[in-house]
Design a protein around this motif. Sequence first.
Motif, mmCIF file in Angstrom:
data_model
loop_
_atom_site.group_PDB
_atom_site.id
_atom_site.type_symbol
_atom_site.label_atom_id
_atom_site.label_comp_id
_atom_site.label_asym_id
_atom_site.label_seq_id
_atom_site.Cartn_x
_atom_site.Cartn_y
_atom_site.Cartn_z
ATOM 1 N N MET A 96 1.161 -1.363 0.001
ATOM 2 C CA MET A 96 0.052 0.134 -0.545
ATOM 3 C C MET A 96 1.070 1.697 -0.287
ATOM 4 S SD MET A 96 -1.118 0.597 4.049
ATOM 5 C CE MET A 96 -2.384 -0.991 3.879
ATOM 6 N N PRO A 97 0.650 2.954 -0.239
ATOM 7 C CA PRO A 97 1.269 3.673 -0.535
ATOM 8 C C PRO A 97 0.896 4.371 0.367
ATOM 9 C CG PRO A 97 -0.983 4.300 -1.704
ATOM 10 C CD PRO A 97 -0.962 2.695 -1.126
ATOM 11 N N GLY A 98 0.540 3.777 2.236
ATOM 12 C CA GLY A 98 0.790 4.550 3.487
ATOM 13 C C GLY A 98 2.328 4.662 3.825
ATOM 14 N N GLY A 99 2.366 5.431 5.223
ATOM 15 C CA GLY A 99 3.368 6.099 5.901
ATOM 16 C C GLY A 99 4.457 6.485 4.958
ATOM 17 N N ILE A 100 4.083 7.537 4.053
ATOM 18 C CA ILE A 100 4.800 8.629 2.950
ATOM 19 C C ILE A 100 4.479 9.923 3.135
ATOM 20 C CG2 ILE A 100 5.416 8.819 0.691
ATOM 21 C CD1 ILE A 100 5.754 5.915 0.193
ATOM 22 N N CYS A 101 5.524 10.610 3.745
ATOM 23 C CA CYS A 101 5.232 11.914 3.551
ATOM 24 C C CYS A 101 4.316 12.742 2.460
ATOM 25 C CB CYS A 101 6.103 13.077 3.989
ATOM 26 S SG CYS A 101 7.346 12.705 5.644
#
Length: 480
Positions: A96-101
Amino acid sequence: MASAPGWAAYTCEDDYMSGDFFGQFSFWDDADPTNGFVDYVDQGTAQGTGLINNDGGKIYMGVNHTAVQNEGRQSVRLTSTKSYQSGLVILDLEHMPGGICGTWPAFWMVGPDWPSQGEIDIIEGVNDQSSNAMTLHTGPGCSNSATSSAFTGTIKTDNCDVNAQGQDKNAGCGITTSDTNTYGAGFNQNGGGVYATEWTGSSIAVYFFPRNSIPSDINSDSPDPSSWGEPMAKFEGGCDFSSTFKNQQIVFDTTFCGDWAGATWSDSTCSSKANTCNDYVANNPEAFKDAYWSVKALKVYQNNGGESSPSEPAPSAAPSTSVPASHGQPSATAWGAPSASAPGSWGAPAPSAAPSSKAQSSFVTVPSGAPYSSPSGWAPVVGSSGVMVSPGPTSAAPAPSSAPAASSAPAAPSSPPEESWGGWPHASHTWGGDQPWQSGGNWGQEHDTGRGAYVVGAPVQRGTRHRHLRMHKAHKAGRL
């Protein structure tokens, strides 16, 4: 508690991986309703620029990560062309694309008339968030009154109304988790996992299973939420879920900044990277190489109420017959203790006596004052309101000693009446909890939870009947 083998409460209605995945979604290419710093592109552009693909059966949905983009970073937002009124939605994600500023990814469901037809956020987070947030958004009159003992997460807000007093605008009713396996970097490092969302008329529950602990019933395409333990989030009470959540479509999207990620930028560790969220997203394309979804499976199941599968057809109808009213209630003492030497008499049926259909028992309503003749091979159990008969050889499941003898009345066929499939009889108000056919406890509680004895009377909902039968089998309680 797990259903017994062969029971299928849920059957697959839509397998999005079985055909053209992207052909089952529409591509949003208008402005972002959440004011994100994003340029949502159409399907042709997405395919031409490599933002989407189907690689070896895995669905990739990413964002532009090669160019500075001062008007918003290119991304995709997909909405299913089909809508749902209830169901079990199972998503197997590898990444998934989460956790990136700067990112704000979500996997969610929404009705076309927002917020009056509701929104169910299953996976959602912003910036460097490390665990998942699950939220419902509605109009007035919907709240979450589930107790914390019903799920493993933590209630953040309990009023689902997007304009609720005392909550941030559009906060909804939210539940969070501290489990870092559920989102972003922790999720991706473990090879992802499965999210399962069960939406019924009385509740919405979200389950998560890491890659190494996915239930076997999910892998075998026969999911049984009753066997999964506590969900990560559960929303129930304080809301008419049937009327509030309607025409829900499935959505994947990755946006940037906007009303949430942008508004909280200065409060996160991301603020050290740039003065504003927009500046960071525009000028650091390489930071978003890992901002993609990798989908292994997406299926939507519907509850069929526990009817038989095609290989085990539902029984046909049987006519009513009769039994003397003088028989009254079954006698617990006359039936004696379960027999260890005859496992079919009580407890789990002997393997050779396994019922040939999913119906474990049938109720035959009868007028008072007439004899009753049991169908061949069935063991009658006489109650104050009627007769309950259980399929299976009488050698494996002998009739109780208090059962009436067969009379000259015409024998009923070896199938339960058709009307019994639409709703099973009402929980007894008087039989208590200490007889051998009942699991014990207060009758009202047992009715609510689907446990305990049932006798002939007013119908109850199909779901209640099925839960009772499942637990009855799982408890190995013998004849119902």
